[in-house]
Scaffold this active site. Structure first.
Site, PDB file in Angstrom:
ATOM      1  N   HIS A 146      40.675  27.840  39.177  1.00 22.44           N
ATOM      2  CA  HIS A 146      41.469  27.843  40.483  1.00 22.44           C
ATOM      3  C   HIS A 146      40.529  27.382  41.573  1.00 22.44           C
ATOM      4  CE1 HIS A 146      43.660  29.825  43.941  1.00 22.44           C
ATOM      5  NE2 HIS A 146      44.870  29.515  43.097  1.00 22.44           N
TER       6      HIS A 146
ATOM      7  N   ASP B 197      37.205  35.882  37.074  1.00 22.62           N
ATOM      8  CA  ASP B 197      38.298  35.641  37.926  1.00 22.62           C
ATOM      9  C   ASP B 197      39.315  36.379  37.167  1.00 22.62           C
ATOM     10  OD1 ASP B 197      40.768  35.206  39.201  1.00 22.62           O
ATOM     11  OD2 ASP B 197      40.088  32.828  39.394  1.00 22.62           O
TER      12      ASP B 197
ATOM     13  N   GLN C 248      44.684  36.203  36.831  1.00 26.40           N
ATOM     14  CA  GLN C 248      46.122  36.145  35.758  1.00 26.40           C
ATOM     15  C   GLN C 248      45.771  36.957  34.488  1.00 26.40           C
ATOM     16  OE1 GLN C 248      48.457  34.677  36.875  1.00 26.40           O
ATOM     17  NE2 GLN C 248      47.878  33.198  38.478  1.00 26.40           N
TER      18      GLN C 248
ATOM     19  N   LYS D 114      49.654  39.941  42.567  1.00 28.79           N
ATOM     20  CA  LYS D 114      49.952  39.258  41.262  1.00 28.79           C
ATOM     21  C   LYS D 114      50.350  40.571  40.287  1.00 28.79           C
ATOM     22  CE  LYS D 114      47.349  35.030  42.218  1.00 28.79           C
ATOM     23  NZ  LYS D 114      48.208  34.232  42.349  1.00 28.79           N
TER      24      LYS D 114
ATOM     25  N   CYS E 171      46.673  24.775  42.812  1.00 29.96           N
ATOM     26  CA  CYS E 171      45.375  24.771  43.145  1.00 29.96           C
ATOM     27  C   CYS E 171      44.263  24.689  41.985  1.00 29.96           C
ATOM     28  CB  CYS E 171      45.269  26.286  43.677  1.00 29.96           C
ATOM     29  SG  CYS E 171      46.309  26.566  45.085  1.00 29.96           S
TER      30      CYS E 171
END
Ligand SMILES: Cc1ncc(COP(=O)(O)O)c(C=O)c1O
Length: 408
Positions: free
Chosen positions: A121, A197, A200, A223, A363
């Site tokens: 991202h 990261d 997700q 999220k 993104c």
């Protein structure tokens, strides 16, 4: 087994009609909906406890501080961090990654490398571009093989020049889950600092930062059924001790003189200004909610949905799905294109059927350049989606295909 009908009742927003059709919300990778318990917790905080934290001695200030710090402990347990000193509240994944890259600026020098993947991202690319631009270090990329991270490419590029490795735990486009435990071991073998990261992955699977042994881990509240404007940066204490604060001002200081100041201890040295108290408390309520369902049950249920819908999507002639077809490597994100139809037109057509999907570059422009597509549509699933939602997506795609037939 997860009781989806009961879960859906916790999310009042789902119970609505959009364009004369019942809403099917499949834009969860962008942001998830919030259960009543999160909304009620935030409301209760503002109705009963609201005061500035760490400052007052009055009852409300003490209550607000206790709730805010209890939220930090909830997050610590949720990701199995060793100490609350290692759990920093931020605005979200983007802020968390910017802070780590700022730390990298203190460490990197000419000749060093930062290794990221092409599926990142933008929030895991641009902070590194900036850190490299300012220090003269080089930003290098791992590419893909069969729609997943190319581990051979990673192995070849991971030399002792690499000082930071930063990868997504789960891709927000390809849906693939990267083997971060293995990558962390490889990074540590060459002395690199490992950053993950988790935007997700954290909403969808059990995260254990001690087991993964990552040095930094980031995620966003919005999220994972929590509020917007709150996220987390986990960092190993030894690095957070070395790292300078990124923001300066009230709350983060120990003592201030006319020409200098000293910082509070961890984690507060990083939290300048009035923090997002309601956000942190709301995020803790979201964590409690998810843990009550069970992270393993959530992961298994979403896997079941993917196994159900993926072959049905594959069977649609003209539909291209991006990322590995190996479902064992995938999470609940599916990016696709329907023949030559522009993904924005496709998403608009699906919206007419009440189906909310994302369209665009997500993104992740370097990834789309690598895949040689300008944009895709993307469906992404969460705990409240059902097999009926999957069927509705497939039916809406078939209807769209029929409608545009002959034009592509
Ligand atoms: C993989 C990934 N990383 C980072 C982000 C940025 O998260 P936020 O906008 O909450 O900071 C996102 C958001 O879409 C994402 O999907």
């Amino acid at each position: 087994m997860l009781d989806v009908e009961a879960i859906r009742k916790d999310f009042p927003i789902l119970d609505q009609i959009v364009n004369d059709e019942p809403l099917v919300y499949l834009d969860n990778a962008a942001t998830t909906q919030k259960p009543l318990t999160v909304l009620e917790t935030i409301n209760h905080y503002y109705e009963q406890d609201n005061a500035n934290v760490h400052r007052g001695v009055h009852t409300l200030a003490e209550r607000a501080t206790a709730s805010y710090e209890a939220a930090r402990e909830t997050i610590r347990k949720f990701i199995n961090a060793g100490s609350t000193k290692e759990v920093l509240f931020t605005r979200g994944t983007t802020t968390s990654l910017n802070w780590v890259a700022r730390f990298a600026e203190e460490v990197l020098t000419v000749g060093d490398q930062v290794l990221i993947s092409v599926m990142e991202h933008h929030s895991n690319i641009i902070p590194w571009q900036e850190a490299c631009r300012k220090t003269g270090a080089e930003l290098i990329y791992v590419y893909l093989k069969d729609g997943a991270l190319d581990m051979e490419d990673l192995r070849a590029k991971l030399t002792d020049k690499v000082k930071f490795v930063s990868v997504a735990h789960a891709s927000n486009v390809l849906g693939v889950v990267n083997p971060v435990k293995e990558i962390t071991q490889m990074a540590h073998e060459v002395g690199a600092i490992m950053v993950v990261d988790g935007a997700q992955s954290t909403p969808h699977m059990k995260i254990d930062v001690l087991d993964l042994d990552v040095d930094f881990f980031t995620f966003s509240g919005h999220k994972m059924a929590g509020p917007t404007g709150i996220g987390v940066l986990y960092g190993k204490e030894k690095y957070l001790e070395q790292m300078s604060p990124v923001e300066f001002g009230g709350e983060m200081i120990d003592f201030v003189y006319e020409q200098s100041a000293s910082w509070k201890e961890l984690p507060w040295k990083f939290e300048a200004g009035t923090p997002n108290m309601a956000g942190a408390i709301g995020l803790a309520a979201a964590v409690d909610y998810l843990e009550k369902i069970g992270m393993d049950a959530i992961e298994a249920y979403e896997q079941e949905l993917i196994e159900y819908v993926f072959p049905k999507l594959q069977a649609i002639e003209g539909l291209t799905i991006y990322g590995s077809p190996d479902l064992a490597q995938r999470s609940g994100v599916i990016a696709f294109n329907l023949a030559d139809l522009h993904p924005h037109d496709l998403a608009t057509a699906l919206d007419y059927e009440g189906v909310a999907v994302r369209a665009g570059h997500h993104c992740a422009q370097p990834l789309l350049q690598y895949l040689e597509v300008p944009a895709t549509a993307r469906a992404s699933f969460y705990i409240y989606n059902t097999k009926a939602d999957c069927d509705k997506l497939v039916d809406a795609l078939l209807k769209t295909k029929e409608f545009f037939n002959g034009t592509f």
